[in-house]
Design a protein around this motif. Sequence first.
Motif: not given
Lengths: 250, 772
Positions: B122-144
């Motif tokens: 059901d998730i769609e492009r343009g939806d807003i998500v809220i998450g917590r940053i789990s790890s930061i890498r040089e190419f970006g960060f991951f969020m849960v």
Amino acid sequence: MEAVGPGTCGGGDAALGAEGRPAPEARVHFRVTRFIMEAGVKLGMRSIPIATACAIYHKFFCEIDLDAYDPYLVAMSSLYLAGKVEEQRLRTRDIINVSNRYFHPDSEPLELDSRFWELRDSIVQCELLVLRVLRFQVSFQHPHKYLLHYLLSVKNWLNRYSWQRSPVSITAWALLRDSYHGGLCLRFQAQHIAVAVLHLALQAYGVEVPAEAEAEKPWWQVFSEDLTKPIIDNIVSDLIQIYTMDTEIP
Amino acid sequence: MDRDLMRQSLNFHGPSLLSLLRSEQQDNPHFRSLLGSVVEPARGPPPQQQLQGRKEKKVENIEIQKFISKKADLLFAVSWKSDAPTTSEVNEDDEERYAVMPPLEQFMEIPSMDRRELFFRDIERGDIVIGRISSIREFGFFMVLICLGSGVMRDISHLEITALCPLRDVPSLSNHGDPLSYYQTGDLVRAGIKDIDRYHEKLAVSLYSSSLPPHLSGIKLGVISSEELPLYYRRSVELNSNSSESYENIMQSSLGFVNPGVVEFLLGKLGIDESNPPSLMRGLQSKNFSEDDFASALRKKQSASWALKCVKIGVDYFKVGRHVDAMNEYNKALEIDKQNVEALVARGALYATKGSLNKAIEDFELALENCPTHRNARKYLCQTLVERGGQLEEEEKFLNAESYYKKALALDETFKDAEDALQKLHKYMQKSLELREKQAEKEEKQKTRKIETSAEKLRKLLKEEKRLKKKRRKSTSSSSSVSSADESVSSSSSSSSSGHKRHKKHKRNRSESSRSSKRHSAKASSNQVDQNKKDECFPVPANTSASFLNQKQEVEKLLEKQDRLPYQKKQVKEKDRCPLSSSSVEIPDDFGGRSEDPRDFYNSYKTQTGSSKTEKPHKSERHFSSRRDSSDSFYRNSEDKIKIYGYRRFEKDTEGRKEHYRRWEPGSMRYSTSPASSDYSWKSVEKYKKYTYSGSRDFSRHEQRYQLNKNQGEYEREGNYEEDIKTEVPEEGLSSKEHSESGVKKNLPQNLLNIFNQIAAFEKEKGNKPKN
């Protein structure tokens, strides 16, 4: 919500005659409530005041024999009273005009003569009678508010395209409004009626609640703990019963 | 018919619904064609399992299917779907308008696996998500992801869904360094879904708001605080900590549930239109209701007929002359129906007959506004407008009257009365305009005449002077009669001049002398003023007195006029050059005509003298000439030093007088005489000024006058003057002596010289005296 035992009044099982056809009384009430609804729409009333007017009407005729009073007069008084209860003040003159037009289509509005004022007096007098018969208990808890919240919860769980495709909200709302043709509102809890209406609306479009089979608790029970499947079925069947009258009565 | 919707329903209910639909809706042409096409997919692949599961519900389903088939035309109608736009989801948490509930699946206790599956479905492009940053890498960060900010509200906090926010989708907040340095592990971040890999269950998010749909573009993406988390999520966290809470309890305890506007708000949110309420009852299809049957329309109709009834009663009253009752009925009618045209017209007519034309016009105009074709309203309005115009005409408000007539004509071009009245008015206005023009012309003429007279006067003075010069040349030494005349003139002039200087000390004398000097002129000219003193008995024209009384206030104004004067004088000067014959008889008239001008002269002199105060006396001539462009050439013309002397004298004189005047003005109580007497001195100054300034050229006039005076037996006064001079010393003192000395050098008549010498002697005598 008034604790009213099922079947004690307002049609329901009693409304069904021996041949499984609606009893004449139920048909009268159906007609009168349809008058209430039509007049309500023409008076610009919102859904809840109309629902209250119908509830007042049904409750009144739970207590009083149909032959004792003119049901249409009671209906007019119910409208007037419901306007007061739900804070959407109506004017007796408008009620009389709309009613007169309903009974005598294409007639000119009544002249504001003594007859008119007598009619107005009878509405006010009847309103007092209704109040006394109902022991001044004229506030009702309607399923409308529950239904809207349920709809929102279900909407979030459903796939948004499936929701957009199916006019569940409107159908449920229409079903709920129509349910007041009978005494459903007096015999069932507001939450139960709301769930039943929602259930029927979902069924009508074949919309399934996702992962219902996997859920520990069916969606309808989430909304009302004490709701059981038979109750929903009862309400649905009563509701459908009301619609059968619609096709029978032109 | 909405085929897709029906197909969906048929797929759900199976072939039994199809057959029911066929039997129920066979009369409906839409369905007949539709059902034919629907048959195939419905029969297509019926999954065995589902069919079995459904068979359990079969019994209850039949009722529902029957219902569906009966109401299919309404249920699947395209119009049934509401087009009402659902209200925006933005910022709805700010104020709890409804009971915001934890997600349904949380109550239903659906296994995480299914939830995860459904989330990725059901998730769609343009939806807003809220998450917590789990790890930061040089190419970006991951969020849960912990919750959703728009679209569907789901409980995803335990699903361990991670999303990647690539470096290129992280806006740099400072222009140096790594944009990722701004973020820390554990930060709450709001982001927009940019890419979904449903198969691999991978998400890419962006912190640029361009990743959001337009209606959400106002939402700020990036790090947020825990207070900014959506309400539904906070409620769901609460529910997790206390899972025994039921949906109903949470709902009922929520503040939004008791909000009186909750129904309206949610109806809007769900897209249900209350003004056009839906119903599955055939008799209650609100689209079939006639607008005429609605309460507002009926009321309007009823009110109109009721009001008309009242108007009829009112008209009956009006016919029998019961105007008050009629008015009451009309007012009642208008109370019932504010815009009732008939009532307005009737009331307007009543107002008109009662003479309240403005009120009548108002009513007629309102009636015409509501019903522009109402013939009576138009007719009455025209008549009333013309009548009102007539009234205004009587009040001499012609322009207003004209506009009323024009209005009437605009309403009805053929309305004869209005046209006639307008023409009449125009004629009258033209006449009065002409009259006024004439009057204005007259005034203008008077003005110009005044100017001219002043010019003429100057001219005459000049001529006189020339004549005098000639005469003097002829009879400087020989003619005794002339010299005596000269003497008298000089004595008078000097006496008057000295007389003016006496104001301070001998008020009586001064006033007397000025009076007497005035008397000379008063006899000759009529412009002298009698200042309401009882002892004064000289007949004086009132207008000049008024002008003199106003003089003080007019000083400023006159000072402005001063600028104009040189020009006039120039004109005069030019005229001077052409020889003009003047008779002595004209002179008095001349004075009379100059009633105002002397003041101007005086003022101009006053200022000049004021400015020349600091100048050395012997230079004054040059200064004077340079100051006054016209006078300077004038001097040259005349080439008469006496005149210059006179000027100087006058200059000094006026200076002194000015002082006097200044002193008198604020508190004349110091002097025994009233301020009126100061006016005398004023006048005398002017007169004197006239005599000296313009005057030294018109010795002949002086002569003439003094001869006249002599004839009238008033000449003995002159002796007094001389005495006055002897006893009084002008403030100028030595300076005036210098004047006289310089003046005397020229070939003055002997007698004049004598007098000047006398004056000089007095001045010497008094010169040491301090001023004041």
